[in-house]
Design a protein around this motif. Structure first.
Motif, PDB file in Angstrom:
ATOM      1  N   LEU A   1      31.129  42.742  38.631  1.00 40.04           N
ATOM      2  CA  LEU A   1      30.452  42.879  39.920  1.00 40.04           C
ATOM      3  C   LEU A   1      28.937  42.867  39.768  1.00 40.04           C
ATOM      4  CD1 LEU A   1      32.681  45.549  41.674  1.00 40.04           C
ATOM      5  CD2 LEU A   1      32.750  43.064  41.899  1.00 40.04           C
ATOM      6  N   ILE A   2      28.452  43.258  38.604  1.00 43.36           N
ATOM      7  CA  ILE A   2      27.019  43.203  38.341  1.00 43.36           C
ATOM      8  C   ILE A   2      26.786  42.513  37.006  1.00 43.36           C
ATOM      9  CG2 ILE A   2      26.567  45.331  39.652  1.00 43.36           C
ATOM     10  CD1 ILE A   2      26.018  46.703  36.941  1.00 43.36           C
TER      11      ILE A   2
ATOM     12  N   SER B   1      28.522  54.103  34.994  1.00 45.73           N
ATOM     13  CA  SER B   1      28.887  53.350  36.193  1.00 45.73           C
ATOM     14  C   SER B   1      28.411  51.899  36.097  1.00 45.73           C
ATOM     15  CB  SER B   1      28.304  54.015  37.442  1.00 45.73           C
ATOM     16  OG  SER B   1      28.847  55.307  37.609  1.00 45.73           O
ATOM     17  N   LEU B   2      27.198  51.696  35.618  1.00 45.86           N
ATOM     18  CA  LEU B   2      26.692  50.336  35.443  1.00 45.86           C
ATOM     19  C   LEU B   2      27.567  49.560  34.459  1.00 45.86           C
ATOM     20  CD1 LEU B   2      22.856  51.044  35.323  1.00 45.86           C
ATOM     21  CD2 LEU B   2      24.055  49.720  37.084  1.00 45.86           C
ATOM     22  N   HIS B   3      27.957  50.222  33.383  1.00 46.67           N
ATOM     23  CA  HIS B   3      28.808  49.566  32.381  1.00 46.67           C
ATOM     24  C   HIS B   3      30.157  49.179  32.990  1.00 46.67           C
ATOM     25  CE1 HIS B   3      30.311  48.538  28.424  1.00 46.67           C
ATOM     26  NE2 HIS B   3      31.373  49.293  28.653  1.00 46.67           N
ATOM     27  N   GLU B   4      30.762  50.079  33.767  1.00 43.60           N
ATOM     28  CA  GLU B   4      32.054  49.780  34.397  1.00 43.60           C
ATOM     29  C   GLU B   4      31.932  48.659  35.422  1.00 43.60           C
ATOM     30  OE1 GLU B   4      33.658  53.455  35.935  1.00 43.60           O
ATOM     31  OE2 GLU B   4      33.590  54.395  33.948  1.00 43.60           O
TER      32      GLU B   4
ATOM     33  N   SER C   1      55.378  42.989  50.012  1.00 44.07           N
ATOM     34  CA  SER C   1      55.957  42.268  48.877  1.00 44.07           C
ATOM     35  C   SER C   1      55.630  42.909  47.536  1.00 44.07           C
ATOM     36  CB  SER C   1      55.484  40.812  48.876  1.00 44.07           C
ATOM     37  OG  SER C   1      54.115  40.742  48.544  1.00 44.07           O
ATOM     38  N   THR C   2      54.679  43.841  47.498  1.00 39.99           N
ATOM     39  CA  THR C   2      54.348  44.486  46.224  1.00 39.99           C
ATOM     40  C   THR C   2      55.446  45.476  45.885  1.00 39.99           C
ATOM     41  OG1 THR C   2      53.005  46.152  47.328  1.00 39.99           O
ATOM     42  CG2 THR C   2      51.864  44.210  46.501  1.00 39.99           C
ATOM     43  N   GLU C   3      55.792  45.512  44.610  1.00 40.91           N
ATOM     44  CA  GLU C   3      56.895  46.357  44.178  1.00 40.91           C
ATOM     45  C   GLU C   3      56.485  47.805  43.962  1.00 40.91           C
ATOM     46  OE1 GLU C   3      59.080  44.686  40.960  1.00 40.91           O
ATOM     47  OE2 GLU C   3      59.033  42.689  41.819  1.00 40.91           O
ATOM     48  N   SER C   4      55.218  48.051  43.706  1.00 43.99           N
ATOM     49  CA  SER C   4      54.767  49.423  43.473  1.00 43.99           C
ATOM     50  C   SER C   4      53.361  49.588  44.008  1.00 43.99           C
ATOM     51  CB  SER C   4      54.801  49.740  41.980  1.00 43.99           C
ATOM     52  OG  SER C   4      53.772  49.027  41.318  1.00 43.99           O
ATOM     53  N   ASN C   5      52.926  50.818  44.101  1.00 41.14           N
ATOM     54  CA  ASN C   5      51.561  51.097  44.565  1.00 41.14           C
ATOM     55  C   ASN C   5      50.514  50.557  43.607  1.00 41.14           C
ATOM     56  OD1 ASN C   5      52.291  52.311  46.929  1.00 41.14           O
ATOM     57  ND2 ASN C   5      52.284  54.376  46.087  1.00 41.14           N
ATOM     58  N   ASN C   6      50.885  50.343  42.338  1.00 42.31           N
ATOM     59  CA  ASN C   6      49.920  49.827  41.363  1.00 42.31           C
ATOM     60  C   ASN C   6      49.455  48.426  41.703  1.00 42.31           C
ATOM     61  OD1 ASN C   6      50.073  52.192  39.914  1.00 42.31           O
ATOM     62  ND2 ASN C   6      51.655  51.431  38.544  1.00 42.31           N
ATOM     63  N   GLU C   7      50.261  47.681  42.466  1.00 42.26           N
ATOM     64  CA  GLU C   7      49.909  46.316  42.824  1.00 42.26           C
ATOM     65  C   GLU C   7      49.183  46.233  44.161  1.00 42.26           C
ATOM     66  OE1 GLU C   7      53.374  43.838  42.655  1.00 42.26           O
ATOM     67  OE2 GLU C   7      53.990  44.644  40.737  1.00 42.26           O
ATOM     68  N   CYS C   8      49.012  47.347  44.845  1.00 40.95           N
ATOM     69  CA  CYS C   8      48.382  47.337  46.155  1.00 40.95           C
ATOM     70  C   CYS C   8      46.940  46.859  46.036  1.00 40.95           C
ATOM     71  CB  CYS C   8      48.430  48.740  46.762  1.00 40.95           C
ATOM     72  SG  CYS C   8      47.533  48.865  48.321  1.00 40.95           S
ATOM     73  N   PRO C   9      46.561  45.796  46.751  1.00 39.29           N
ATOM     74  CA  PRO C   9      45.206  45.262  46.648  1.00 39.29           C
ATOM     75  C   PRO C   9      44.136  46.274  47.073  1.00 39.29           C
ATOM     76  CG  PRO C   9      46.586  43.838  48.033  1.00 39.29           C
ATOM     77  CD  PRO C   9      47.407  45.004  47.646  1.00 39.29           C
ATOM     78  N   VAL C  10      44.437  47.099  48.056  1.00 38.64           N
ATOM     79  CA  VAL C  10      43.460  48.100  48.498  1.00 38.64           C
ATOM     80  C   VAL C  10      43.242  49.124  47.395  1.00 38.64           C
ATOM     81  CG1 VAL C  10      43.000  49.939  50.167  1.00 38.64           C
ATOM     82  CG2 VAL C  10      43.984  47.771  50.938  1.00 38.64           C
ATOM     83  N   LYS C  11      44.326  49.601  46.810  1.00 36.72           N
ATOM     84  CA  LYS C  11      44.227  50.589  45.735  1.00 36.72           C
ATOM     85  C   LYS C  11      43.444  50.012  44.550  1.00 36.72           C
ATOM     86  CE  LYS C  11      47.119  53.340  42.637  1.00 36.72           C
ATOM     87  NZ  LYS C  11      46.781  52.776  41.351  1.00 36.72           N
ATOM     88  N   CYS C  12      43.759  48.794  44.176  1.00 37.26           N
ATOM     89  CA  CYS C  12      43.073  48.160  43.043  1.00 37.26           C
ATOM     90  C   CYS C  12      41.581  47.988  43.325  1.00 37.26           C
ATOM     91  CB  CYS C  12      43.714  46.815  42.723  1.00 37.26           C
ATOM     92  SG  CYS C  12      45.400  46.960  42.103  1.00 37.26           S
TER      93      CYS C  12
ATOM     94  N   ILE D   1      35.581  49.863  42.887  1.00 35.49           N
ATOM     95  CA  ILE D   1      34.314  50.213  43.549  1.00 35.49           C
ATOM     96  C   ILE D   1      34.240  51.677  43.965  1.00 35.49           C
ATOM     97  CG2 ILE D   1      33.957  47.870  44.394  1.00 35.49           C
ATOM     98  CD1 ILE D   1      34.756  48.913  47.193  1.00 35.49           C
ATOM     99  N   GLY D   2      35.337  52.416  43.769  1.00 35.72           N
ATOM    100  CA  GLY D   2      35.386  53.797  44.229  1.00 35.72           C
ATOM    101  C   GLY D   2      34.647  54.750  43.305  1.00 35.72           C
ATOM    102  N   GLY D   3      34.699  55.991  43.679  1.00 37.52           N
ATOM    103  CA  GLY D   3      34.015  57.015  42.919  1.00 37.52           C
ATOM    104  C   GLY D   3      32.720  57.403  43.605  1.00 37.52           C
TER     105      GLY D   3
END
Length: 119
Positions: free
Chosen positions: A79-80, A70-73, A16-27, A32-34
């Motif tokens: 999350l923290i 990273s802590l700031h982000e 149902s997402t119209e673009s990859n920007n809305e993908c919950p996994v990507k978001c 948390i990535g990096g």
């Protein structure tokens, strides 16, 4: 493990997402990535509360700048939490918020997947 109904629900969300920007996994992975964020989150899951220098010692190879950024982000992502005590010298402690703690089942599922994949 997710049951079949949950998997179907998730597939419907993806469709149902119209673009990859809305993908919950990507978001989620953007948050948390990096190279360092996941290591920081895992250290805080283990220790519950930690100070900057303790985190730096526990995460080999991270620079002060990368740890600070990273802590700031992670704090901006809710999350923290960062608590600064008005003492001399100033004491700052980092811990997971409820959102950060809610990642534990996700990390468990990723670890279970890795165990199956690596054997």
């Amino acid at each position: 493990m997710a049951n079949e109904m949950e998997l179907d629900r998730y597939l419907n969300i993806l469709k149902s997402t119209e673009s990859n920007n809305e993908c919950p996994v990507k978001c989620t992975l953007e948050i948390i990535g990096g190279r360092w964020k996941l290591r920081i989150l895992l250290q805080l899951l283990k220790k519950e509360v930690s100070r900057f220098n303790k985190l730096k010692r526990e995460i080999p190879g991270i620079t002060n700048t990368m740890l600070s950024n990273s802590l700031h982000e992670l704090e901006e992502s809710r999350l923290i939490q960062r608590i600064q005590y008005n003492e001399m010298p100033v004491r700052v402690e980092y811990s997971l918020t409820d959102y950060g703690k809610s990642l534990l089942p996700l990390f468990y599922e990723i670890a279970a997947w890795w165990n199956n994949y690596s054997h």
